[in-house]
Design a protein around this motif. Sequence first.
Motif, PDB file in Angstrom:
ATOM      1  N   PHE A 114      30.114  34.991  47.618  1.00 48.40           N
ATOM      2  CA  PHE A 114      30.428  36.332  47.120  1.00 48.40           C
ATOM      3  C   PHE A 114      30.299  36.387  45.602  1.00 48.40           C
ATOM      4  CE2 PHE A 114      32.739  37.447  51.122  1.00 48.40           C
ATOM      5  CZ  PHE A 114      32.078  38.640  51.346  1.00 48.40           C
ATOM      6  N   ALA A 115      30.896  35.396  44.932  1.00 45.61           N
ATOM      7  CA  ALA A 115      30.880  35.401  43.471  1.00 45.61           C
ATOM      8  C   ALA A 115      29.440  35.360  42.975  1.00 45.61           C
ATOM      9  CB  ALA A 115      31.678  34.209  42.947  1.00 45.61           C
ATOM     10  N   MET A 175      52.956  51.198  38.955  1.00 47.41           N
ATOM     11  CA  MET A 175      52.143  51.730  40.043  1.00 47.41           C
ATOM     12  C   MET A 175      50.871  50.914  40.169  1.00 47.41           C
ATOM     13  SD  MET A 175      50.573  55.200  38.306  1.00 47.41           S
ATOM     14  CE  MET A 175      49.475  55.695  39.615  1.00 47.41           C
ATOM     15  N   VAL A 176      50.386  50.819  41.392  1.00 46.70           N
ATOM     16  CA  VAL A 176      49.179  50.057  41.668  1.00 46.70           C
ATOM     17  C   VAL A 176      48.175  50.969  42.375  1.00 46.70           C
ATOM     18  CG1 VAL A 176      48.240  47.977  42.747  1.00 46.70           C
ATOM     19  CG2 VAL A 176      50.642  48.050  42.074  1.00 46.70           C
ATOM     20  N   PRO A 177      47.351  51.697  41.618  1.00 46.24           N
ATOM     21  CA  PRO A 177      46.350  52.525  42.282  1.00 46.24           C
ATOM     22  C   PRO A 177      45.109  51.699  42.604  1.00 46.24           C
ATOM     23  CG  PRO A 177      46.284  52.913  39.921  1.00 46.24           C
ATOM     24  CD  PRO A 177      47.347  51.875  40.149  1.00 46.24           C
ATOM     25  N   GLY A 178      44.468  51.993  43.698  1.00 45.92           N
ATOM     26  CA  GLY A 178      43.237  51.282  44.048  1.00 45.92           C
ATOM     27  C   GLY A 178      42.655  51.793  45.342  1.00 45.92           C
ATOM     28  N   GLY A 179      41.341  51.832  45.409  1.00 46.37           N
ATOM     29  CA  GLY A 179      40.642  52.239  46.627  1.00 46.37           C
ATOM     30  C   GLY A 179      40.942  51.271  47.751  1.00 46.37           C
ATOM     31  N   PHE A 180      40.434  51.582  48.941  1.00 42.97           N
ATOM     32  CA  PHE A 180      40.737  50.685  50.063  1.00 42.97           C
ATOM     33  C   PHE A 180      40.080  49.320  49.859  1.00 42.97           C
ATOM     34  CE2 PHE A 180      37.070  53.187  51.620  1.00 42.97           C
ATOM     35  CZ  PHE A 180      36.208  52.182  52.010  1.00 42.97           C
ATOM     36  N   GLY A 181      40.826  48.298  50.195  1.00 42.16           N
ATOM     37  CA  GLY A 181      40.283  46.947  50.102  1.00 42.16           C
ATOM     38  C   GLY A 181      40.277  46.355  48.710  1.00 42.16           C
ATOM     39  N   THR A 182      40.916  46.991  47.745  1.00 43.02           N
ATOM     40  CA  THR A 182      40.890  46.423  46.405  1.00 43.02           C
ATOM     41  C   THR A 182      42.058  45.467  46.155  1.00 43.02           C
ATOM     42  OG1 THR A 182      41.984  48.419  45.623  1.00 43.02           O
ATOM     43  CG2 THR A 182      39.611  48.296  45.308  1.00 43.02           C
ATOM     44  N   ASP A 239      40.280  47.452  40.559  1.00 46.52           N
ATOM     45  CA  ASP A 239      38.890  47.772  40.296  1.00 46.52           C
ATOM     46  C   ASP A 239      38.026  47.328  41.471  1.00 46.52           C
ATOM     47  OD1 ASP A 239      36.501  48.313  38.826  1.00 46.52           O
ATOM     48  OD2 ASP A 239      36.339  46.156  38.457  1.00 46.52           O
ATOM     49  N   ARG A 240      37.250  48.273  41.976  1.00 46.88           N
ATOM     50  CA  ARG A 240      36.426  48.001  43.148  1.00 46.88           C
ATOM     51  C   ARG A 240      35.412  46.898  42.876  1.00 46.88           C
ATOM     52  NH1 ARG A 240      34.835  52.334  47.424  1.00 46.88           N
ATOM     53  NH2 ARG A 240      36.957  51.739  47.860  1.00 46.88           N
ATOM     54  N   ARG A 241      34.819  46.892  41.661  1.00 49.94           N
ATOM     55  CA  ARG A 241      33.771  45.899  41.396  1.00 49.94           C
ATOM     56  C   ARG A 241      34.326  44.486  41.422  1.00 49.94           C
ATOM     57  NH1 ARG A 241      30.504  46.577  36.203  1.00 49.94           N
ATOM     58  NH2 ARG A 241      31.270  44.458  35.974  1.00 49.94           N
ATOM     59  N   ARG A 242      35.492  44.320  40.826  1.00 50.81           N
ATOM     60  CA  ARG A 242      36.108  42.993  40.865  1.00 50.81           C
ATOM     61  C   ARG A 242      36.429  42.607  42.294  1.00 50.81           C
ATOM     62  NH1 ARG A 242      39.011  40.805  35.999  1.00 50.81           N
ATOM     63  NH2 ARG A 242      37.903  41.785  34.310  1.00 50.81           N
ATOM     64  N   ALA A 243      36.952  43.555  43.055  1.00 49.43           N
ATOM     65  CA  ALA A 243      37.326  43.238  44.438  1.00 49.43           C
ATOM     66  C   ALA A 243      36.096  42.858  45.255  1.00 49.43           C
ATOM     67  CB  ALA A 243      38.029  44.441  45.074  1.00 49.43           C
ATOM     68  N   GLN A 244      34.982  43.554  45.017  1.00 49.44           N
ATOM     69  CA  GLN A 244      33.780  43.234  45.785  1.00 49.44           C
ATOM     70  C   GLN A 244      33.254  41.847  45.450  1.00 49.44           C
ATOM     71  OE1 GLN A 244      30.904  46.399  45.563  1.00 49.44           O
ATOM     72  NE2 GLN A 244      32.113  47.661  46.954  1.00 49.44           N
ATOM     73  N   TYR A 269      40.088  38.049  42.467  1.00 47.84           N
ATOM     74  CA  TYR A 269      41.442  38.555  42.692  1.00 47.84           C
ATOM     75  C   TYR A 269      42.431  37.908  41.726  1.00 47.84           C
ATOM     76  CZ  TYR A 269      39.495  40.029  47.175  1.00 47.84           C
ATOM     77  OH  TYR A 269      38.738  40.602  48.159  1.00 47.84           O
ATOM     78  N   PRO A 270      43.522  38.594  41.393  1.00 47.35           N
ATOM     79  CA  PRO A 270      43.791  40.005  41.687  1.00 47.35           C
ATOM     80  C   PRO A 270      42.830  40.892  40.917  1.00 47.35           C
ATOM     81  CG  PRO A 270      45.636  38.978  40.497  1.00 47.35           C
ATOM     82  CD  PRO A 270      44.616  37.939  40.667  1.00 47.35           C
ATOM     83  N   ALA A 271      42.344  41.947  41.568  1.00 44.41           N
ATOM     84  CA  ALA A 271      41.264  42.753  40.996  1.00 44.41           C
ATOM     85  C   ALA A 271      41.788  43.801  40.023  1.00 44.41           C
ATOM     86  CB  ALA A 271      40.467  43.404  42.121  1.00 44.41           C
TER      87      ALA A 271
END
Lengths: 470, 588
Positions: A386-387, B226-233, B411-416, B420-422
């Motif tokens: 992945f990375a 608060m921890v906002p984030g899209g699904f899977g982040t 952040d979605r890009r980090r999560a993808q 982690y933690p993103a």
Amino acid sequence: MNNNANLFLDEAATRIEGPLLFAHRRVDVGLNEMVEVTGSDGRKRLGRIAALDNDFMTIEVLESTSGLSLSNTRISFAGEPISFNLGPGILGRVFDGVGRVIDGGPPVAAIKKMPVDGGILNPMRRVKPSDFIETGISAIDVLNSLVRGQKLPIFSGGGLPHNQLALDIAMHARLRSPSGNHEEKFNEEFAIVFAGIGVPYDTAEKFRASFEESGALGHTALFLNLASDSSSQRLLTPRFALTAAEYLAFVEGRHVLAIITDFTNYCEALREVSASHGEIPSRKGYPGYMYSDLATLYERAGYLKGRPGTLTQLPVLTMPADDITHPIPDLTGYITEGQITLDRKLDREGVSPPINVLPSLSRLMKDGIGEGFTDPDHPALANQLFAAYSRTTQVRLLSNVVGAEGLTPADRRFLEFGVEFEEKFIHQDGPRTLDQSMDIGWQLLSRLPDSELSRLTDEQIARHLHKRRA
Amino acid sequence: MKDAVIHWISGPVMKATAYKPFKINEAVLVGEKKLLGEVVRLHDDEITVQMYEDTSGLRPGDPVAGEGNPLSVRLGPGILGNIFDGLLRSLDGEGRDFLYPGQNLPEPPIFNFKPLVEVGQIIKGGDAFGQVRTRPKPAKTHPCLVPPDKGGEVIAINERGDYTDIEIICTLRAQDGEEQQLAMSHKWPVRTPRPVAERLSIGPPLLTGQRILDCLFPTARGGKAMVPGGFGTGKTVLLETVAKWCNADVIIYLGCGERGNEMAGVLDEFPHLEDPVTKRPLMERMVVIANTSNMPVAAREASIYTGVTVAEYFRDQGLHVALMADSTSRWAEALREVSGRLGELPGEAGYPAYLSTRLAEFYERASRVRTLSDKGGSLTIIGAVSPPSSDFSEPVTIHTKRYVRNFWALDRRRAQARFYPAIDPLISYSEDATDLAKWWQKQGAPNWNEHRRRFLTLLEEQTRLERMARILGKDSLPPKQQLVLMLADLVNEAFLRQSAYSPKDRFASPKKQTKMMTVLDSFMDMAQKAVEAGIEVEQISAMPEVRRLQRMGEEISEEEMESFDTLQTALTTAFSGLLANVQEGDVV
Ligand SMILES: Nc1ncnc2c1ncn2[C@@H]1O[C@H](COP(=O)(O)OP(=O)(O)O)[C@@H](O)[C@H]1O
Ligand SMILES: [Mg+2]
């Protein structure tokens, strides 16, 4: 319970508006109970009681109201919520979207009647799913592993091969025991529930034919709401299919894979019905309760303490305009345990299956892989792939602007890695075992220098990469 | 008893004709199954009721009984270590694989009670009149509090013995002569904050063991994040990780409209994990409140108040409590749905106009306090936010942001990239950080704030330079700027990346965090000197010791702190080697 059986009203309807039928409340019935509305055409239409007051009732007709009139309409009351009569004989059979046999065979001998809305699975009675399923697909098995009892949707787009992928998974899926040996299919008690929601006839036929060819039809129950069927019936189709799946899993103790396609059609029907109720829409006209509504379907998957069966869900949806932020994939992603995302660009480039692993995710993967489950180094391999691949996408962005010449040698190596990753790892011509998939993964990583492999330990590098580099 | 009779019902809302006066927010029991609901509107003799359970089968003519008091939960010694639904009803029980409306509550639990007061004594709200033993070895007790709104002279108190938690075991005479009867447990209305003697300014940090939080975006005990984030982040994993390792005495974990399997995961995992301080199973300090996404929506709206009320109850015992709410967006959506069904005027994105007020009221219940019985306690609230389409400009994110002090954006890009933690270090912030620097100084980290600033500055410069590189090509950046890119990468890889599943790295003590910051800081100094001396950045990143830095979190455990010094020495030696080569080269 059944105190209202055989109870009916004639000449009670006062108004019909879209899917809603208003009638005098001359009988004592409860909210949400099932009714059958029969018009002068003799056709029975399923419905439920949506509102009651002292004098009137509102009935939501869940099939087309076309052809109904105020006179000559009979409303029969079941005195209980909409239910499905189930028995072991449902396997090998074909039903319409509301559980009526349509294969010309005899009715199913029922041993259990279950309400189609299902119960609320007590979270405390759930077992954390952790049995790794080998699907034969590298992008899933190594990077987004599926486990028994998971709900893992396929996010696709119009014209992408999501149905083929769902079929491939259904045909190949088998358990991998910790010893690395494969058990035949899931095991003896494997069953498939397939539900087509608003699918064209030829798609439905293709599924049926594939199940038949492979001999899987005998342990499959098919539910077909075709594109030509009423759209409000689409709201019931997944409920009937999942009730059948729950019966097979939790009453008969089978390991059930439920493939439901296409949830986008379901959501469209939900929007249509909501609008006809005059509800205030939320995003893009979809009702504000779509999250909760979808959750009552997707949550019907899992593994329960003390029960032998499991229910794994593989819903398929097509993202309108390939947009993952559209409410349908967005709300789904917030409920399901990950997603397998198909990509149009990969598809165009001939990568098959065209899975983009970066926006894909399996949330339950960590519980089903690694020491004692698959391979101790599986998590690290997945992480490092992945990375590296995500680094590739960044480098590609850069090289699109400045060209490959503006890149550092290290960056250029990632461009090459990306191409190989897509052509050799993601693309496959037939099913692979997990070991074969992992082998390709290690092979690709062996081209990268140690300084770029921060997700691997020195031991893992020595164990897997040294000999491949030599 | 018939206090009212249904005359209209649709979905979770019903109207009834009342035969007695009702109050707004009064709890009611409806129909034969005694389904729970709450009065939301009064109009002449008509009451409108919001139902908390599935209403299938209800019909006009069904009876409604008023409870007399607002929607309340029963707070007592049986709560800790257990799991409940959104209305604090136990989910425990063999054979309850599926939940049906109106299910009977389990028998009240029995505890061994020991009185702490005598007849004649005057006690006030918040004082303990007794205690119960909740665990024999090592002994653990739970105080029996006088409810905050009661108090007076003890006129009767039971002897030591076993009682159920609802039996009357103590009687008080209030100043106005009224007699008050107390049990080990008491009911409290969930929408009413429990009173305290005094709210205090923020205190020491809530340590989470997560480097990006503790060092870059720390929150204080009694703070709000608060921890906002899209699904899977990574919202849920982050909240679970903080629940596992933070230094609170009690954790309330609220699953609000989320997955059943996640609750199962918590129940499966927490009993087997140890509190890093007390070495006791983590489950012993947890309360799990689960209103999963397939449970009735109205109960979801109430569950957040249930959670915070339970949290306040423990705070009132002089404990440090942390409430994890996953996800407050589902609560807001439930609010929207209920409001829609009542025909209220929709505001932004369909949410009712009072969304912002409700959010403010909820987060205001977090604070560090002096309790009614003069003890120090705190309640920290950490809320996940699930913005539709990951769009942080939507109402729930925007309004929540106005009321919290700490913003941990995923952040979605980090999560993808499975980084982690993103948490996105560029848009996240902590308003508590400056105050907390003093605490770190006292812990032997005098440079905490400077290190923190250095890391954040590097990350910010990285984005700027990357934008430039996109135009010019990376190769054309001067060495100094190439070094910035390399060092920023290192901040990410060596410090911020921390897997929740790595046994050695899932929790980092303040000491380990300080060591890591220090060794990185000194590496940065040496690298800068080396580049000034003409050494190429590629040479530095190719040093084998860099790999050790990148992996130090995972490789060096809490028990091996001296390894950081070894690493430090190795780095110094390596740099001297590099420099020596250059100088030799100069001579030649
Ligand atoms: N800190 C972390 N360490 C390791 N893996 C993580 C971490 N945070 C998230 N993940 C991975 O990302 C997945 C999704 O995270 P989750 O918290 O469920 O997302 P969200 O709640 O935002 O939808 C998890 O299943 C896990 O595999
Ligand atoms: Mg989550």
